[in-house]
Write an enzyme that holds these catalytic residues in place. Structure first.
Site, mmCIF file in Angstrom:
data_model
loop_
_atom_site.group_PDB
_atom_site.id
_atom_site.type_symbol
_atom_site.label_atom_id
_atom_site.label_comp_id
_atom_site.label_asym_id
_atom_site.label_seq_id
_atom_site.Cartn_x
_atom_site.Cartn_y
_atom_site.Cartn_z
ATOM 1 C CG ASP B 212 -1.686 -1.143 1.425
ATOM 2 O OD1 ASP B 212 -1.556 -2.314 0.877
ATOM 3 O OD2 ASP B 212 -2.598 -0.999 2.307
ATOM 4 C CG HIS B 233 13.732 -17.247 0.961
ATOM 5 N ND1 HIS B 233 13.924 -18.724 1.082
ATOM 6 C CD2 HIS B 233 14.467 -16.606 1.916
ATOM 7 C CE1 HIS B 233 14.741 -18.910 2.263
ATOM 8 N NE2 HIS B 233 14.994 -17.536 2.608
ATOM 9 N NE ARG B 277 17.570 -15.133 1.525
ATOM 10 C CZ ARG B 277 16.927 -14.413 2.554
ATOM 11 N NH1 ARG B 277 15.878 -13.598 2.124
ATOM 12 N NH2 ARG B 277 17.199 -14.588 3.845
ATOM 13 N NE ARG B 361 15.859 18.618 4.968
ATOM 14 C CZ ARG B 361 15.225 18.931 6.074
ATOM 15 N NH1 ARG B 361 14.969 20.007 6.597
ATOM 16 N NH2 ARG B 361 14.649 17.853 6.976
HETATM 17 C C1 LIG Z 1 8.930 -15.209 5.865
HETATM 18 C C2 LIG Z 1 9.942 -14.004 5.674
HETATM 19 C C3 LIG Z 1 11.185 -14.067 6.341
HETATM 20 C C4 LIG Z 1 12.012 -13.160 6.526
HETATM 21 N N1 LIG Z 1 13.102 -13.354 7.196
HETATM 22 C C5 LIG Z 1 14.133 -12.226 7.263
HETATM 23 C C6 LIG Z 1 15.408 -12.599 7.899
HETATM 24 O O1 LIG Z 1 15.661 -13.568 8.499
HETATM 25 N N2 LIG Z 1 15.963 -11.414 8.066
HETATM 26 C C7 LIG Z 1 15.862 -10.119 7.678
HETATM 27 O O2 LIG Z 1 16.630 -9.408 7.847
HETATM 28 N N3 LIG Z 1 14.779 -9.776 6.971
HETATM 29 C C8 LIG Z 1 13.846 -11.160 6.755
HETATM 30 N N4 LIG Z 1 12.733 -11.060 6.062
HETATM 31 C C9 LIG Z 1 12.406 -9.405 5.570
HETATM 32 C C10 LIG Z 1 11.840 -8.682 6.790
HETATM 33 O O3 LIG Z 1 11.201 -9.269 7.564
HETATM 34 C C11 LIG Z 1 10.945 -7.425 6.099
HETATM 35 O O4 LIG Z 1 11.875 -6.790 5.171
HETATM 36 C C12 LIG Z 1 10.863 -6.272 7.331
HETATM 37 O O5 LIG Z 1 10.230 -7.109 8.349
HETATM 38 C C13 LIG Z 1 9.692 -5.402 6.624
HETATM 39 O O6 LIG Z 1 9.234 -4.633 7.709
HETATM 40 P P1 LIG Z 1 8.222 -3.287 7.663
HETATM 41 O O7 LIG Z 1 8.156 -2.681 8.976
HETATM 42 O O8 LIG Z 1 8.529 -2.681 6.337
HETATM 43 O O9 LIG Z 1 6.829 -4.172 7.245
HETATM 44 P P2 LIG Z 1 5.881 -5.011 8.025
HETATM 45 O O10 LIG Z 1 6.683 -5.615 9.258
HETATM 46 O O11 LIG Z 1 5.274 -5.735 7.303
HETATM 47 O O12 LIG Z 1 4.859 -4.074 8.523
HETATM 48 C C14 LIG Z 1 4.015 -3.330 7.641
HETATM 49 C C15 LIG Z 1 2.890 -2.465 8.629
HETATM 50 O O13 LIG Z 1 2.351 -1.239 7.754
HETATM 51 C C16 LIG Z 1 1.002 -1.591 8.165
HETATM 52 N N5 LIG Z 1 0.282 -1.274 6.762
HETATM 53 C C17 LIG Z 1 0.630 -1.521 5.388
HETATM 54 N N6 LIG Z 1 -0.370 -1.151 4.756
HETATM 55 C C18 LIG Z 1 -0.971 -0.100 5.434
HETATM 56 C C19 LIG Z 1 -2.093 0.648 5.019
HETATM 57 N N7 LIG Z 1 -2.521 1.094 3.936
HETATM 58 N N8 LIG Z 1 -2.519 1.396 6.276
HETATM 59 C C20 LIG Z 1 -2.132 1.063 7.548
HETATM 60 N N9 LIG Z 1 -1.163 0.434 7.784
HETATM 61 C C21 LIG Z 1 -0.502 -0.222 6.737
HETATM 62 C C22 LIG Z 1 0.758 -2.908 8.298
HETATM 63 O O14 LIG Z 1 -0.186 -2.992 9.292
HETATM 64 C C23 LIG Z 1 2.111 -3.405 9.197
HETATM 65 O O15 LIG Z 1 1.863 -2.874 10.622
HETATM 66 C C24 LIG Z 1 11.721 -12.036 6.036
HETATM 67 C C25 LIG Z 1 10.364 -11.686 5.282
HETATM 68 C C26 LIG Z 1 9.635 -12.710 5.279
HETATM 69 C C27 LIG Z 1 8.428 -12.437 4.527
#
Ligand SMILES: Cc1cc2nc3c(=O)[nH]c(=O)nc-3n(C[C@H](O)[C@H](O)[C@H](O)COP(=O)(O)OP(=O)(O)OC[C@H]3O[C@@H](n4cnc5c(N)ncnc54)[C@H](O)[C@@H]3O)c2cc1C
Ligand code: FES
Lengths: 256, 597
Positions: B212, B233, B277, B361
């Site tokens: 989003d 992956h 990967r 900036r």
């Molecule tokens: C299965 C898996 C394993 C992974 N393993 C690793 C690992 O071992 N090491 C590593 O470094 N990385 C790993 N990653 C990658 C890493 O986890 C992610 O890149 C990271 O957690 C993303 O964090 P984030 O805060 O951007 O998103 P998220 O944790 O997905 O949070 C997104 C947030 O935004 C909110 N949101 C989204 N859209 C909206 C909207 N329209 N309105 C309001 N709120 C919204 C959601 O509610 C949520 O709270 C892994 C990913 C996956 C899927």
């Protein structure tokens, strides 16, 4: 075993070959804006499911293909986020971790919201009272003195002491399976105690005394009747009742 | 949450999430986060920087990679001090394990760099941050769905008066519980909205990862960068979209083909199963393609843990072994687990300036990245292999929070936010009765591994979309059309109004077009029709802009000082076009070399 694999490997390409079956879900619904008004009601849907489908897959099918108004929470779909705890055939489970074939799909599977928390709509309950208890037990590391420049040291054994309770995903399956919690919703509930345990037994933490004080309350650990519902309900396999017992013991011995 | 911890003490801060904060998909991250702590063996941030640049096949901004590698160390220590229960070494320090693509001394051998908490590192990060937020009484708006970004000039309309900057002044959000639409006015906004894996059918991403944040920014005219890069992956549970962490290989797991051969020895003789990967995923696909896949349909390979001690597996990989038991009925102590590549991570993202801290900036010129809106962390070092992310994000968000704190105190003027019209538009918009249908159509177009316009990680199984003229599918044409407001009947529950369900379509467009235009193979982007890397022509980031069709063709004012017209490709949709531009890659100390492991 291999047959199961085969069916999961390419569900789309060979739909005809997959051992699929019809399953009926009996869902407890509540939708004050609908014609049913304030009265909860039961709704039945029959959908086609595949061998490895989970209850969540069936709910999705219903929502996407039959009735877009069916409301439930979900996110991760593999049992790590804690969104979709519900009562399935009378037991609290995560819909995404419950395989249809394991819950006797020959008969209608009943799906209800978890008990003891106000229902907002269909399977969605108000989580606020649950999180309020959680926040009350001070679920954060409490330390004094200066921050170390590097990490705090902790031995593998010290960490092991609270490893089990760090697994909690705050899904409320345990708390909402507890008969004591059902009676008046005042009891802190297993999840809050589990999270207190996580810090009380963390060698780096210095807030144990305060937390024990909080849980010594009349709504605290002493209300636990060791029915083990919580341990059985926990989708993460945490030994919840054991953790509660350890907190009780710590309260008496003051050893943690 | 990390940024909020930094800013909430000084300025009023709201955390808005469409989920409860502990349910974000960060909680699914298993393996760990890499930081050169050197707790178990010699290591330093320079080696980490090199691995990052090489892992991203040299399309990494090297200044950003360096910042990330340096700051990852503090990020990890910061989390430990907040209480994160890392696994420990015998000395009581944070333990580290091997991870794909992480090496000592520029590729000599695998190094232990990943800091972890069993195989639920992400879960522990999320819990720890939420715990700290509870401690600091951070204000949350849970289950509020952000629908739009409010800016004082709409870049997507193509017009910004000379000499003016574009400022974001708020967001429009929809309260899932009541159906109310709210405007949040703010002097600063940080998006950390996660990935977009749900544009694909099989993915390790949560149902809620619909990209989003990127889509909202794009709609308001901000460029999306490097959208053609999506990480595969290597090891997902066959067919299910559940990840088996790289940590399984870091802890000694071995990939085998049907003949039981450890095939990675052929593809990456030095670090074998711990190659990055994209390389592992491609090698797996190649094994399957050449008929050495396991299983009755020869369509997956096996992840073998059976030579590891059960006690070791229980201590280090409890969750993923349980996934294999729960969902496939396989006992990993004694049987190898079937694995196929999955879509995991969005590498591209909404663009933002890449210079550090205050120095940013002067970069924010007209049409430039919007002031007041800080990008997600991952944007900083795009294309870095994902395992760097958790640590890096942490630190960057912390800084973003801090710099806002300072900036906001300086910046007294609240810009008048044109929030009302925006809110009214969303109020009037009608949802679709069954947004799922459109989603499904889009996903079929984008489909199963490998059918998104290229044969990237290959196709162990699944459907391949209709090929286009040169053998690659035509993602852009296969895309669903938008359903305009009011065209769909009203939804039956408090509706996912208006645009919510349309979000993934925007990604598909950017993704498909960018992929078609990058006529080379690089890292996770692999094309059979252009199998080699082409530094002469494509050592550039792709920038995708949404502009009205009426605006002049490939208008170089649109591209923010970046090389315009490099990818002179424009695609039209409903009065808007996707204009592709490009941006140079920052290179500092590492010359591009052939990528071998
Ligand atoms: C299965 C898996 C394993 C992974 N393993 C690793 C690992 O071992 N090491 C590593 O470094 N990385 C790993 N990653 C990658 C890493 O986890 C992610 O890149 C990271 O957690 C993303 O964090 P984030 O805060 O951007 O998103 P998220 O944790 O997905 O949070 C997104 C947030 O935004 C909110 N949101 C989204 N859209 C909206 C909207 N329209 N309105 C309001 N709120 C919204 C959601 O509610 C949520 O709270 C892994 C990913 C996956 C899927
Ligand atoms: S959807 Fe995340 S726990 Fe079930």
């Amino acid at each position: 075993m291999t047959a199961t694999l085969e069916s999961t490997a390419a569900p789309e390409a060979k739909a005809g070959e997959i051992p699929s079956f019809e399953v009926t879900l009996r869902i407890r619904r509540y939708s004050p804006e609908s014609a049913h008004g304030e009265e909860p009601y039961w709704d039945e849907f029959t959908v086609l499911a595949h061998g490895t489908d989970r209850v969540l897959d069936a709910l999705h099918k219903i929502k996407w293909e039959h009735d877009g108004s069916l409301t439930f929470r979900r996110s991760c779909a593999h049992g790590v986020c804690g969104s979709d705890a519900m009562r399935i055939n009378g037991r609290n489970r995560l819909a995404c971790k419950t395989l249809l074939k394991d819950v006797n799909p020959d008969k209608p599977i009943t799906v209800e919201p978890i008990k003891g928390l106000p229902v907002v709509k269909d399977l969605v309950v108000d989580m606020e009272p649950f999180f309020a208890s959680y926040r009350e037990i001070m679920p954060f590391l409490i330390t004094s003195g200066n921050e170390p420049s590097k990490e705090r040291l902790q031995s593998a054994e010290q960490r092991e002491r609270f490893d089990d309770t760090t697994k909690c995903i705050l899904c409320a399956a345990c708390t909402s399976s507890c008969p004591v919690f059902w009676t008046d919703g005042q009891y802190f509930g297993p999840a809050a105690i589990v999270n207190a345990h996580r810090f009380i037994f963390d060698s780096r933490d210095e807030g144990a005394t305060q937390r024990l004080e909080i849980l010594n309350d009349k709504e605290g650990v002493w209300r636990c009747r060791t029915t083990f519902n919580c341990t059985e309900a926990c989708p993460r396999g945490i030994e919840v009742t054991k953790a509660i017992q350890e907190v009780k013991r710590a309260m008496i011995t003051r050893a943690f | 949450m990390r940024a909020a911890l930094e800013s909430s003490g000084t300025v009023r801060t709201a955390v808005i999430s469409k989920l409860y904060p502990t349910r974000s998909h960060t909680g699914a991250a298993q393996g760990g986060m890499c930081a050169a702590l050197a707790n178990v063996e010699e290591d330093n941030w320079e080696w980490h920087t090199f691995d990052t640049v090489k892992g991203g096949d040299y399309l990494v901004d090297q200044d950003a990679a360096e910042i990330m590698a340096k700051e990852a160390i503090d990020a990890v220590l910061d989390l430990e001090r907040m209480g994160l229960p890392f696994n420990r070494t015998p000395e009581g320090r944070i333990d580290q394990r091997r991870f794909g693509g992480h090496t000592r001394n520029h590729g000599e051998a695998a190094v232990r760099r990943s800091c972890y908490a069993a195989d639920r590192t992400g879960h522990m990060i999320l819990q720890t941050l939420y715990q700290q937020c509870v401690k600091q009484d951070v204000e949350f708006f849970n289950e509020f769905y952000v629908l739009d970004l409010i800016t004082d000039h709409d870049l997507s309309a193509g017009e910004v008066p000379e000499g003016e900057t574009v400022t974001a002044t708020g967001v429009v959000a929809y309260d899932l519980a009541t159906g109310e639409i709210h405007v949040f006015q703010a002097k600063a906004i940080i998006f950390a909205t996660g990935g977009a894996g749900k544009i694909f059918k099989t993915t390790s991403n949560a149902h809620t990862l619909t990209g989003d944040g990127m889509a909202l920014a794009y709609r308001r005219g901000l460029p999306l960068e490097d959208m053609e890069f999506f990480q595969f992956h290597p090891t997902g549970l066959a067919g299910l979209g559940i990840l088996l962490s790289e940590a399984a290989r870091g802890e000694g797991g071995i990939l085998r083909n049907a003949d039981g051969e450890r095939f990675m020895e052929r593809y990456a003789p030095t670090i074998k199963d711990l190659a990055p990967r994209d390389i592992v995923a491609r090698s797996m696909a190649n094994e399957v393609r050449e008929g050495r896949g396991a299983g009755p349909n020869k369509d997956y390979v096996l992840l073998d843990l059976t030579h590891l001690e059960p006690a070791h597996i229980d201590a280090k990989l409890p969750d993923i072994t349980e996934f294999a038991r729960t969902y496939l009925g396989i006992e990993p102590y004694t049987e190898p687990v079937p694995g196929v590549p999955h879509r995991a991570l969005r590498d591209g993202a909404a663009s933002r300036r890449t210079s550090t801290r205050g120095a940013a900036r002067q970069h924010a010129r007209r049409q430039g990245p919007v002031r007041g809106r800080r990008g997600r962390l991952r944007e900083r070092a795009r294309l870095q292999p994902s395992r760097h992310e958790l640590a890096a994000r942490h630190q960057r968000l912390r800084q973003a929070g801090r710099s806002h704190r300072g900036g906001l105190r300086r910046d007294r003027v609240v810009h008048g936010a044109p929030g009302e019209p925006c809110r009214e538009r969303h109020r009037a918009a009608r949802g679709d009765a069954q947004p799922s249908r459109r989603r499904a159509r889009g996903r079929r177009a984008q489909g199963a591994p490998g059918d998104d316009g290229r044969q990237r990680a290959g196709v162990p199984h699944g459907r391949v979309a209709e090929p286009g003229p040169r053998g690659h599918p035509r993602p852009a044409e296969a895309l669903p059309r938008r359903v305009g407001p009011g065209q769909g009947p009203a939804v039956q529950h408090r509706p996912p109004r208006g645009d919510r369900a349309r979000v993934p379509a925007r990604h598909r467009r950017g993704h498909g077009l960018a992929a078609l235009n990058r006529k080379e193979s690089r890292g996770g982007h692999y094309r059979e029709d252009f199998p080699a890397r082409d530094d002469a022509n494509y050592m550039l980031h792709t920038m995708a802009y949404r502009r009205p069709t009426a605006a002049g063709a490939a208008d170089d004012r649109l591209v923010d000082g970046h090389v315009a017209g490099y990818f002179d490709h424009v695609e039209q949709f409903d009065g808007y076009k996707v204009a592709l531009g490009s941006k140079p890659v920052t290179q500092t100390r590492y010359e591009p070399m052939e990528r071998k492991y």
